[in-house]
Scaffold this motif. Sequence first.
Motif, PDB file in Angstrom:
ATOM      1  N   HIS A   1       2.502  17.549 -14.816  1.00 37.97           N
ATOM      2  CA  HIS A   1       3.611  18.325 -15.372  1.00 37.97           C
ATOM      3  C   HIS A   1       3.995  17.908 -16.779  1.00 37.97           C
ATOM      4  CE1 HIS A   1       4.263  20.375 -11.625  1.00 37.97           C
ATOM      5  NE2 HIS A   1       4.225  19.213 -10.991  1.00 37.97           N
ATOM      6  N   GLY A   2       3.468  16.783 -17.218  1.00 37.76           N
ATOM      7  CA  GLY A   2       3.764  16.328 -18.557  1.00 37.76           C
ATOM      8  C   GLY A   2       5.165  15.791 -18.741  1.00 37.76           C
ATOM      9  N   GLN A   3       5.921  15.682 -17.671  1.00 42.83           N
ATOM     10  CA  GLN A   3       7.287  15.171 -17.731  1.00 42.83           C
ATOM     11  C   GLN A   3       7.425  14.031 -16.730  1.00 42.83           C
ATOM     12  OE1 GLN A   3      10.329  16.820 -19.011  1.00 42.83           O
ATOM     13  NE2 GLN A   3       9.204  18.248 -20.262  1.00 42.83           N
ATOM     14  N   PRO A   4       8.092  12.981 -17.132  1.00 50.71           N
ATOM     15  CA  PRO A   4       8.306  11.906 -16.165  1.00 50.71           C
ATOM     16  C   PRO A   4       9.236  12.333 -15.046  1.00 50.71           C
ATOM     17  CG  PRO A   4       9.311  11.366 -18.283  1.00 50.71           C
ATOM     18  CD  PRO A   4       8.614  12.685 -18.436  1.00 50.71           C
ATOM     19  N   LEU A   5       8.924  11.906 -13.841  1.00 50.74           N
ATOM     20  CA  LEU A   5       9.788  12.186 -12.706  1.00 50.74           C
ATOM     21  C   LEU A   5      10.825  11.080 -12.586  1.00 50.74           C
ATOM     22  CD1 LEU A   5       7.111  13.208 -10.066  1.00 50.74           C
ATOM     23  CD2 LEU A   5       8.567  14.704 -11.414  1.00 50.74           C
ATOM     24  N   PRO A   6      11.970  11.376 -12.017  1.00 51.64           N
ATOM     25  CA  PRO A   6      12.970  10.325 -11.841  1.00 51.64           C
ATOM     26  C   PRO A   6      12.389   9.208 -10.980  1.00 51.64           C
ATOM     27  CG  PRO A   6      13.832  12.462 -11.152  1.00 51.64           C
ATOM     28  CD  PRO A   6      12.395  12.645 -11.507  1.00 51.64           C
ATOM     29  N   ALA A   7      12.570   7.997 -11.416  1.00 48.78           N
ATOM     30  CA  ALA A   7      12.053   6.845 -10.679  1.00 48.78           C
ATOM     31  C   ALA A   7      13.025   6.494  -9.571  1.00 48.78           C
ATOM     32  CB  ALA A   7      11.863   5.661 -11.606  1.00 48.78           C
ATOM     33  N   VAL A   8      12.461   6.129  -8.437  1.00 45.60           N
ATOM     34  CA  VAL A   8      13.262   5.666  -7.318  1.00 45.60           C
ATOM     35  C   VAL A   8      13.085   4.169  -7.237  1.00 45.60           C
ATOM     36  CG1 VAL A   8      13.576   5.762  -4.830  1.00 45.60           C
ATOM     37  CG2 VAL A   8      12.958   7.836  -6.088  1.00 45.60           C
ATOM     38  N   LEU A   9      14.169   3.466  -7.330  1.00 48.11           N
ATOM     39  CA  LEU A   9      14.115   2.015  -7.260  1.00 48.11           C
ATOM     40  C   LEU A   9      14.210   1.613  -5.806  1.00 48.11           C
ATOM     41  CD1 LEU A   9      14.087  -0.721  -8.612  1.00 48.11           C
ATOM     42  CD2 LEU A   9      16.564  -0.599  -8.769  1.00 48.11           C
ATOM     43  N   GLN A  10      13.187   0.908  -5.341  1.00 47.11           N
ATOM     44  CA  GLN A  10      13.193   0.447  -3.971  1.00 47.11           C
ATOM     45  C   GLN A  10      12.968  -1.054  -3.976  1.00 47.11           C
ATOM     46  OE1 GLN A  10      10.272   2.230  -1.506  1.00 47.11           O
ATOM     47  NE2 GLN A  10      10.970   1.190   0.320  1.00 47.11           N
ATOM     48  N   LEU A  11      13.879  -1.767  -3.388  1.00 55.14           N
ATOM     49  CA  LEU A  11      13.760  -3.208  -3.332  1.00 55.14           C
ATOM     50  C   LEU A  11      12.862  -3.588  -2.160  1.00 55.14           C
ATOM     51  CD1 LEU A  11      17.459  -4.183  -3.973  1.00 55.14           C
ATOM     52  CD2 LEU A  11      15.590  -4.089  -5.614  1.00 55.14           C
ATOM     53  N   ALA A  12      12.122  -4.637  -2.360  1.00 55.54           N
ATOM     54  CA  ALA A  12      11.250  -5.135  -1.295  1.00 55.54           C
ATOM     55  C   ALA A  12      12.106  -5.668  -0.156  1.00 55.54           C
ATOM     56  CB  ALA A  12      10.345  -6.232  -1.829  1.00 55.54           C
ATOM     57  N   SER A  13      11.656  -5.423   1.052  1.00 51.26           N
ATOM     58  CA  SER A  13      12.407  -5.933   2.197  1.00 51.26           C
ATOM     59  C   SER A  13      11.736  -7.136   2.798  1.00 51.26           C
ATOM     60  CB  SER A  13      12.586  -4.867   3.257  1.00 51.26           C
ATOM     61  OG  SER A  13      11.515  -3.987   3.326  1.00 51.26           O
TER      62      SER A  13
ATOM     63  N   LEU B   1       0.827  -1.208   0.000  1.00 52.71           N
ATOM     64  CA  LEU B   1       0.000   0.000   0.000  1.00 52.71           C
ATOM     65  C   LEU B   1       0.866   1.265   0.000  1.00 52.71           C
ATOM     66  CD1 LEU B   1      -2.810  -1.122   2.464  1.00 52.71           C
ATOM     67  CD2 LEU B   1      -2.999  -0.851  -0.028  1.00 52.71           C
ATOM     68  N   ALA B   2       1.961   1.235   0.746  1.00 50.53           N
ATOM     69  CA  ALA B   2       2.872   2.388   0.769  1.00 50.53           C
ATOM     70  C   ALA B   2       3.516   2.583  -0.603  1.00 50.53           C
ATOM     71  CB  ALA B   2       3.939   2.195   1.842  1.00 50.53           C
ATOM     72  N   PHE B   3       3.963   1.489  -1.215  1.00 51.70           N
ATOM     73  CA  PHE B   3       4.563   1.563  -2.546  1.00 51.70           C
ATOM     74  C   PHE B   3       3.542   2.077  -3.551  1.00 51.70           C
ATOM     75  CE2 PHE B   3       5.715  -0.022  -6.679  1.00 51.70           C
ATOM     76  CZ  PHE B   3       7.073   0.203  -6.741  1.00 51.70           C
ATOM     77  N   ALA B   4       2.316   1.561  -3.482  1.00 49.29           N
ATOM     78  CA  ALA B   4       1.257   1.989  -4.403  1.00 49.29           C
ATOM     79  C   ALA B   4       0.979   3.473  -4.241  1.00 49.29           C
ATOM     80  CB  ALA B   4      -0.011   1.175  -4.171  1.00 49.29           C
ATOM     81  N   ALA B   5       0.943   3.957  -3.004  1.00 49.81           N
ATOM     82  CA  ALA B   5       0.685   5.381  -2.764  1.00 49.81           C
ATOM     83  C   ALA B   5       1.777   6.243  -3.400  1.00 49.81           C
ATOM     84  CB  ALA B   5       0.587   5.656  -1.265  1.00 49.81           C
ATOM     85  N   ARG B   6       3.037   5.839  -3.203  1.00 48.42           N
ATOM     86  CA  ARG B   6       4.142   6.602  -3.803  1.00 48.42           C
ATOM     87  C   ARG B   6       4.068   6.568  -5.326  1.00 48.42           C
ATOM     88  NH1 ARG B   6       6.849   3.826   0.187  1.00 48.42           N
ATOM     89  NH2 ARG B   6       7.785   2.400  -1.322  1.00 48.42           N
ATOM     90  N   GLN B   7       3.795   5.390  -5.874  1.00 40.94           N
ATOM     91  CA  GLN B   7       3.750   5.247  -7.331  1.00 40.94           C
ATOM     92  C   GLN B   7       2.603   6.065  -7.930  1.00 40.94           C
ATOM     93  OE1 GLN B   7       6.041   3.614  -9.188  1.00 40.94           O
ATOM     94  NE2 GLN B   7       4.994   4.462 -10.961  1.00 40.94           N
ATOM     95  N   LEU B   8       1.442   6.002  -7.289  1.00 36.86           N
ATOM     96  CA  LEU B   8       0.290   6.743  -7.802  1.00 36.86           C
ATOM     97  C   LEU B   8       0.507   8.249  -7.673  1.00 36.86           C
ATOM     98  CD1 LEU B   8      -2.557   4.413  -6.521  1.00 36.86           C
ATOM     99  CD2 LEU B   8      -1.756   4.683  -8.888  1.00 36.86           C
ATOM    100  N   ASP B   9       1.148   8.692  -6.585  1.00 39.02           N
ATOM    101  CA  ASP B   9       1.480  10.114  -6.449  1.00 39.02           C
ATOM    102  C   ASP B   9       2.435  10.556  -7.562  1.00 39.02           C
ATOM    103  OD1 ASP B   9      -0.116  10.430  -4.222  1.00 39.02           O
ATOM    104  OD2 ASP B   9       1.553  10.336  -2.792  1.00 39.02           O
ATOM    105  N   ALA B  10       3.438   9.732  -7.841  1.00 34.31           N
ATOM    106  CA  ALA B  10       4.394  10.055  -8.904  1.00 34.31           C
ATOM    107  C   ALA B  10       3.699  10.110 -10.263  1.00 34.31           C
ATOM    108  CB  ALA B  10       5.532   9.036  -8.927  1.00 34.31           C
ATOM    109  N   ASP B  11       2.763   9.176 -10.493  1.00 39.22           N
ATOM    110  CA  ASP B  11       2.037   9.168 -11.767  1.00 39.22           C
ATOM    111  C   ASP B  11       1.164  10.413 -11.913  1.00 39.22           C
ATOM    112  OD1 ASP B  11       3.163   6.759 -12.585  1.00 39.22           O
ATOM    113  OD2 ASP B  11       1.541   5.574 -11.721  1.00 39.22           O
ATOM    114  N   LEU B  12       0.542  10.849 -10.806  1.00 38.83           N
ATOM    115  CA  LEU B  12      -0.269  12.067 -10.852  1.00 38.83           C
ATOM    116  C   LEU B  12       0.605  13.291 -11.118  1.00 38.83           C
ATOM    117  CD1 LEU B  12      -2.819  11.553  -7.942  1.00 38.83           C
ATOM    118  CD2 LEU B  12      -3.305  11.620 -10.392  1.00 38.83           C
ATOM    119  N   ALA B  13       1.762  13.348 -10.475  1.00 37.03           N
ATOM    120  CA  ALA B  13       2.670  14.473 -10.685  1.00 37.03           C
ATOM    121  C   ALA B  13       3.163  14.503 -12.124  1.00 37.03           C
ATOM    122  CB  ALA B  13       3.849  14.382  -9.715  1.00 37.03           C
ATOM    123  N   GLU B  14       3.463  13.330 -12.652  1.00 35.98           N
ATOM    124  CA  GLU B  14       3.920  13.245 -14.040  1.00 35.98           C
ATOM    125  C   GLU B  14       2.838  13.729 -14.994  1.00 35.98           C
ATOM    126  OE1 GLU B  14       4.993   9.784 -17.262  1.00 35.98           O
ATOM    127  OE2 GLU B  14       5.544   9.448 -15.173  1.00 35.98           O
ATOM    128  N   ALA B  15       1.612  13.323 -14.755  1.00 33.31           N
ATOM    129  CA  ALA B  15       0.506  13.733 -15.618  1.00 33.31           C
ATOM    130  C   ALA B  15       0.271  15.236 -15.521  1.00 33.31           C
ATOM    131  CB  ALA B  15      -0.761  12.976 -15.243  1.00 33.31           C
TER     132      ALA B  15
END
Length: 81
Positions: free
Chosen positions: A69-81, A53-67
Amino acid sequence: MPHPVILRDLVKQYEVFRDRESERSSHEPRRQSADLSCTLCVSTGTRTVEAALAFAARQLDADLAEAAHGQPLPAVLQLAS
């Protein structure tokens, strides 16, 4: 990585089942909630629902920001723990 629409739908379904799970005595909603939990974890590459759920929230926030601003944001790679 699931498409944002699919991810948003999975989170929404999980939240609905989680909220209604205590209201029902049936085994079926619990199974569906467990299935959604598993699907969320697999879709996000995490091991717990909380992490998914935390990962989904971050991803969806990034997708909204990208939409917005029309520019992709730098992706943060986070490995599952």
